[in-house]
Design an enzyme around this catalytic site. Structure first.
Site, PDB file in Angstrom:
ATOM      1  N   ASP A  20     -13.410  33.157 109.568  1.00 49.99           N
ATOM      2  CA  ASP A  20     -14.135  34.388 109.235  1.00 49.99           C
ATOM      3  C   ASP A  20     -15.484  33.973 108.626  1.00 49.99           C
ATOM      4  O   ASP A  20     -16.428  33.680 109.352  1.00 49.99           O
ATOM      5  CB  ASP A  20     -13.237  35.171 108.263  1.00 49.99           C
ATOM      6  CG  ASP A  20     -13.753  36.540 107.927  1.00 49.99           C
ATOM      7  OD1 ASP A  20     -14.661  37.018 108.614  1.00 49.99           O
ATOM      8  OD2 ASP A  20     -13.243  37.158 106.966  1.00 49.99           O
TER       9      ASP A  20
ATOM     10  N   PHE B 233      -9.979  44.104 110.934  1.00 53.32           N
ATOM     11  CA  PHE B 233      -8.901  43.323 110.329  1.00 53.32           C
ATOM     12  C   PHE B 233      -7.727  43.224 111.295  1.00 53.32           C
ATOM     13  O   PHE B 233      -7.162  44.225 111.721  1.00 53.32           O
ATOM     14  CB  PHE B 233      -8.474  43.931 108.993  1.00 53.32           C
ATOM     15  CG  PHE B 233      -7.805  42.895 108.138  1.00 53.32           C
ATOM     16  CD1 PHE B 233      -8.557  42.031 107.350  1.00 53.32           C
ATOM     17  CD2 PHE B 233      -6.428  42.743 108.169  1.00 53.32           C
ATOM     18  CE1 PHE B 233      -7.943  41.029 106.605  1.00 53.32           C
ATOM     19  CE2 PHE B 233      -5.803  41.748 107.419  1.00 53.32           C
ATOM     20  CZ  PHE B 233      -6.562  40.892 106.638  1.00 53.32           C
TER      21      PHE B 233
ATOM     22  N   ARG C  77       3.303  39.532 110.206  1.00 55.77           N
ATOM     23  CA  ARG C  77       3.136  38.164 110.739  1.00 55.77           C
ATOM     24  C   ARG C  77       4.018  37.922 111.969  1.00 55.77           C
ATOM     25  O   ARG C  77       3.706  37.113 112.826  1.00 55.77           O
ATOM     26  CB  ARG C  77       3.526  37.125 109.675  1.00 55.77           C
ATOM     27  CG  ARG C  77       2.550  36.996 108.515  1.00 55.77           C
ATOM     28  CD  ARG C  77       2.844  35.722 107.737  1.00 55.77           C
ATOM     29  NE  ARG C  77       2.255  35.709 106.414  1.00 55.77           N
ATOM     30  CZ  ARG C  77       1.009  35.315 106.129  1.00 55.77           C
ATOM     31  NH1 ARG C  77       0.201  34.922 107.099  1.00 55.77           N
ATOM     32  NH2 ARG C  77       0.568  35.311 104.892  1.00 55.77           N
TER      33      ARG C  77
ATOM     34  N   GLU D 251      -6.154  26.442 112.780  1.00 59.81           N
ATOM     35  CA  GLU D 251      -6.351  27.590 111.890  1.00 59.81           C
ATOM     36  C   GLU D 251      -6.092  28.884 112.665  1.00 59.81           C
ATOM     37  O   GLU D 251      -6.266  28.919 113.888  1.00 59.81           O
ATOM     38  CB  GLU D 251      -7.793  27.518 111.338  1.00 59.81           C
ATOM     39  CG  GLU D 251      -8.298  28.696 110.562  1.00 59.81           C
ATOM     40  CD  GLU D 251      -7.598  28.913 109.218  1.00 59.81           C
ATOM     41  OE1 GLU D 251      -6.352  28.915 109.203  1.00 59.81           O
ATOM     42  OE2 GLU D 251      -8.286  29.124 108.212  1.00 59.81           O
ATOM     43  N   ASP D 252      -5.723  29.937 111.946  1.00 56.22           N
ATOM     44  CA  ASP D 252      -5.500  31.225 112.632  1.00 56.22           C
ATOM     45  C   ASP D 252      -6.823  31.920 112.952  1.00 56.22           C
ATOM     46  O   ASP D 252      -7.062  32.333 114.074  1.00 56.22           O
ATOM     47  CB  ASP D 252      -4.574  32.146 111.799  1.00 56.22           C
ATOM     48  CG  ASP D 252      -5.077  32.393 110.371  1.00 56.22           C
ATOM     49  OD1 ASP D 252      -6.065  31.762 109.943  1.00 56.22           O
ATOM     50  OD2 ASP D 252      -4.456  33.223 109.669  1.00 56.22           O
TER      51      ASP D 252
HETATM   52  P1  IMP Z   1     -12.725  32.374 105.724  1.00 55.52           P
HETATM   53  O1  IMP Z   1     -12.695  31.344 104.630  1.00 55.52           O
HETATM   54  O2  IMP Z   1     -13.527  33.585 105.333  1.00 55.52           O
HETATM   55  O3  IMP Z   1     -13.148  31.831 107.065  1.00 55.52           O
HETATM   56  O4  IMP Z   1     -11.262  32.948 105.789  1.00 55.52           O
HETATM   57  C1  IMP Z   1     -10.320  32.574 106.670  1.00 55.52           C
HETATM   58  C2  IMP Z   1      -8.990  33.124 106.218  1.00 55.52           C
HETATM   59  O5  IMP Z   1      -9.088  34.512 105.840  1.00 55.52           O
HETATM   60  C3  IMP Z   1      -7.998  33.072 107.368  1.00 55.52           C
HETATM   61  O6  IMP Z   1      -7.293  31.854 107.376  1.00 55.52           O
HETATM   62  C4  IMP Z   1      -7.114  34.253 107.077  1.00 55.52           C
HETATM   63  O7  IMP Z   1      -6.085  33.872 106.192  1.00 55.52           O
HETATM   64  C5  IMP Z   1      -8.000  35.250 106.353  1.00 55.52           C
HETATM   65  N1  IMP Z   1      -8.510  36.282 107.290  1.00 55.52           N
HETATM   66  C6  IMP Z   1      -9.781  36.498 107.648  1.00 55.52           C
HETATM   67  N2  IMP Z   1      -9.876  37.537 108.504  1.00 55.52           N
HETATM   68  C7  IMP Z   1      -8.612  37.984 108.695  1.00 55.52           C
HETATM   69  C8  IMP Z   1      -8.040  39.030 109.502  1.00 55.52           C
HETATM   70  O8  IMP Z   1      -8.711  39.776 110.244  1.00 55.52           O
HETATM   71  N3  IMP Z   1      -6.695  39.163 109.441  1.00 55.52           N
HETATM   72  C9  IMP Z   1      -5.910  38.361 108.661  1.00 55.52           C
HETATM   73  N4  IMP Z   1      -6.397  37.377 107.906  1.00 55.52           N
HETATM   74  C10 IMP Z   1      -7.741  37.187 107.916  1.00 55.52           C
END
Ligand code: IMP
Length: 173
Positions: free
Chosen positions: A101, A150, A163, A97-98
């Site tokens: 959050d 962000f 990206r 995963e990238d």
């Molecule tokens: P989660 O379900 O809240 O953990 O969201 C994870 C997803 O939200 C990641 O795979 C990203 O696509 C997006 N995301 C969360 N924070 C960022 C950020 O700082 N930059 C870009 N994408 C983010």
């Protein structure tokens, strides 16, 4: 419109960290059957560098997820827009995963993959934003821990922009 971007991790720092993660992961799995799953689109650059830093045999596959509703847990739902194609039964699975959050996305994917009889399911994330976590999901490999803010670049986007950047930057919104 272009945003003001402030570098958080340089391309060189990222490349060094990913190489080390690759070594760590190789030592854990050795010759066990392993499938690496890239979470599109954000993890595509991390994934492509990571697979080349892992020197044990593995298969690769891709998922794409969409989230609907607000980020509030009660009204948030996640669904596959592209599922994996490989059978993961009796194989170890490593989700790549990238950024984790709130943890809602990884909670969904862990649940989905755990019913497919994999030997194990672990998570490798390039970035972990711990302060915003809502779901206490186990993360086995973390590139960098970050504070709130962000981030874009190295696969991460803001409205599909940035990206392609080789480094990771904070966007001034
Ligand atoms: P989660 O379900 O809240 O953990 O969201 C994870 C997803 O939200 C990641 O795979 C990203 O696509 C997006 N995301 C969360 N924070 C960022 C950020 O700082 N930059 C870009 N994408 C983010």
């Amino acid at each position: 419109m272009q945003h003001t971007l402030k570098e958080v991790f340089s391309a060189q720092e990222i490349q060094e960290r990913v190489k080390n993660l690759g070594k760590e992961i190789s030592q854990i799995y050795k010759d066990e059957p392993l499938v690496l799953i890239c979470v599109l689109k954000g993890a595509f650059l991390f994934f492509s560098d990571l697979v080349r830093a892992i020197d044990c045999p593995h298969e690769i596959d891709f998922v794409r997820l969409a989230s609907y509703g607000s980020s509030d847990t009660s009204s948030h739902s996640i669904a596959f827009t592209k599922d994996i194609e490989i059978n993961v039964e009796d194989k170890h699975v490593l989700i790549v995963e990238d950024i984790v959050d709130t943890g809602l996305t990884m909670e969904f994917l862990l649940k989905q993959l755990s019913v497919r009889k994999a030997k194990s399911v672990k998570i490798a994330t390039l970035l972990s934003k711990k302060a915003r976590r809502e779901k206490a999901i186990p993360i086995d490999f973390v590139g960098f821990y970050i504070q709130d803010g962000f981030l874009v670049g190295y696969g991460l986007d803001y409205a599909e922009k940035y990206r392609y950047l080789p480094n990771i930057c904070e966007v001034e919104l």
